[in-house]
Design an enzyme around this catalytic site. Structure first.
Site, short mmCIF file in Angstrom:
data_model
loop_
_atom_site.label_atom_id
_atom_site.label_comp_id
_atom_site.label_asym_id
_atom_site.label_seq_id
_atom_site.Cartn_x
_atom_site.Cartn_y
_atom_site.Cartn_z
N ASP A 66 42.76 41.42 10.68
CA ASP A 66 42.36 40.24 11.44
C ASP A 66 43.52 39.27 11.61
O ASP A 66 43.63 38.58 12.63
CB ASP A 66 41.20 39.55 10.72
CG ASP A 66 40.19 38.95 11.68
OD1 ASP A 66 40.34 39.14 12.90
OD2 ASP A 66 39.25 38.29 11.22
N HIS A 101 32.06 36.94 6.29
CA HIS A 101 33.37 36.82 6.92
C HIS A 101 33.41 35.48 7.64
O HIS A 101 32.63 35.24 8.56
CB HIS A 101 33.58 37.96 7.92
CG HIS A 101 34.86 37.89 8.69
ND1 HIS A 101 35.97 38.63 8.35
CD2 HIS A 101 35.22 37.16 9.77
CE1 HIS A 101 36.95 38.36 9.20
NE2 HIS A 101 36.51 37.47 10.08
N HIS A 111 35.60 31.86 9.23
CA HIS A 111 36.78 31.19 9.78
C HIS A 111 36.70 29.71 9.41
O HIS A 111 35.62 29.20 9.12
CB HIS A 111 36.85 31.36 11.30
CG HIS A 111 37.20 32.75 11.72
ND1 HIS A 111 38.37 33.06 12.38
CD2 HIS A 111 36.55 33.92 11.58
CE1 HIS A 111 38.41 34.36 12.62
NE2 HIS A 111 37.31 34.91 12.14
N CYS A 144 40.09 34.77 16.21
CA CYS A 144 39.57 35.84 17.07
C CYS A 144 40.02 35.65 18.51
O CYS A 144 39.73 34.62 19.12
CB CYS A 144 38.04 35.87 17.01
SG CYS A 144 37.30 37.14 18.06
N ASN A 174 41.30 32.55 9.81
CA ASN A 174 40.30 32.92 8.82
C ASN A 174 40.38 31.99 7.62
O ASN A 174 41.38 31.33 7.39
CB ASN A 174 40.56 34.36 8.34
CG ASN A 174 40.39 35.37 9.44
OD1 ASN A 174 41.19 35.43 10.36
ND2 ASN A 174 39.37 36.18 9.34
#
Length: 317
Positions: free
Chosen positions: A19, A219, A221, A252, A261
């Site tokens: 990522d 997950h 951010h 993203c 993140n």
């Protein structure tokens, strides 16, 4: 909504090599990536999303995924996972030695179209073909499967996502994966989730999706500064694994406005403060964060790296 319960251990899944690196436009030298990953391992990272088996035309940063995997795949103390967008990617990952596959489908129809140019139904059909391939291998004890549900809390196009919308996508996926050990990650793709929304999603879905072969991950951010808080609320409401990216590297490309993140070092600091074992050496992790933050073109979002290093060390003594 359940109250906080004492915890002793949690899996930290480091996602910077996938990522994080993919958020950098210009391809990084393979040797630099390997050095960054090694620094993470030296800090005690044992679960790693090492990259994605995608078309290099779509994500040029992942063109060297084969070389990256080859450098680390034979380490017995390391749990490597790779994102695969389809059966072809799954076949390539398995051929490289990867034993854990990560498949992503967005809860939001509009985001799924933007991300993979497919409907949610078509993505779920692709997920099923991968499951069928894993069943055919007949090696379930050594293979793992994870489903990342993107935009589980918010979509840059459709707005707030309720837990019922997540369940509508998750339910058929669980039926497809019946009998297979599956980790499901609820993903705050935009970073707009709040801790209480995270708690509600995990609590409601955990109550309705009872399965002894199902585990949960989060997950996040840090776009709105909620990354660590959201992760802690997820942990205390059913998640057993937390994704994070060293130095907060990431963002993203298919979620306008989403920043990095949640930084692994920020999360480790919070967890260690609660007496939760991660097996990670925070000072060495900060050294890895410095190395990653120095990569050209990266967008980082770490808070702990801005604290004088000697102060971080003294607070942990």
């Amino acid at each position: 909504m359940s109250s906080f319960t004492p915890l002793e251990q949690v899996d930290i899944v480091e996602v910077a090599p996938r990522d994080g690196f993919q958020s950098i436009n210009d391809p990084l030298p393979t040797a630099d990536k390997i050095r960054c990953i090694q620094a993470l391992l030296d800090a005690g990272i044992t679960r790693l999303e090492i990259g994605s088996f995608v078309s290099p035309k779509a994500v040029p940063q992942m063109a060297d995924i084969g070389e990256i995997v080859a450098a680390f795949v034979n380490r017995p103390d390391l749990r490597l996972a790779a994102l695969v967008p389809n059966l072809k990617g799954a076949e390539m990952a398995l051929a490289s030695g990867i034993r854990e596959l990560v498949f992503v489908v967005s809860v939001s129809e509009s985001h799924n179209q933007s991300n993979v140019r497919q409907s949610v139904a078509d993505s779920l059909a692709g997920f099923e073909t991968i499951i069928e391939r894993l069943r055919a291998l007949g090696d379930q004890d050594s293979l793992r499967l994870r489903l990342d549900l993107g935009t589980s809390f918010d979509c840059p196009y459709a707005g707030r996502i309720d837990w019922q919308q997540v369940e509508a996508v998750l339910a058929p996926a669980l039926e497809m994966a019946r009998g297979i050990e599956l980790e499901v990650a609820l993903c705050d793709t935009t970073g707009r989730a709040t801790p209480y929304q995270v708690a509600e999603h995990f609590s409601r879905l955990g109550e309705r999706c009872l399965n002894d072969r199902l585990s949960w991950a989060f997950h996040g951010h840090d776009t709105y500064g909620m990354g660590v808080a959201n992760a802690l609320f997820a942990l205390h409401h059913g998640a057993t694994a937390l994704d994070a990216s060293c130095a907060g590297l990431g963002g993203c490309p298919f979620a306008p406005g989403a920043t990095g993140n949640t930084a692994t070092e920020d999360l480790i600091y919070a967890l260690q403060g609660g007496g939760i074992d991660t097996g990670i050496d925070l000072p060495r992790l900060l050294e890895a964060a410095d190395r990653i933050a120095a990569l050209p073109g990266g967008q980082t979002a770490s808070h702990l790296r801005n604290v004088p290093r000697e102060k971080v060390k003294s607070e942990r003594q």
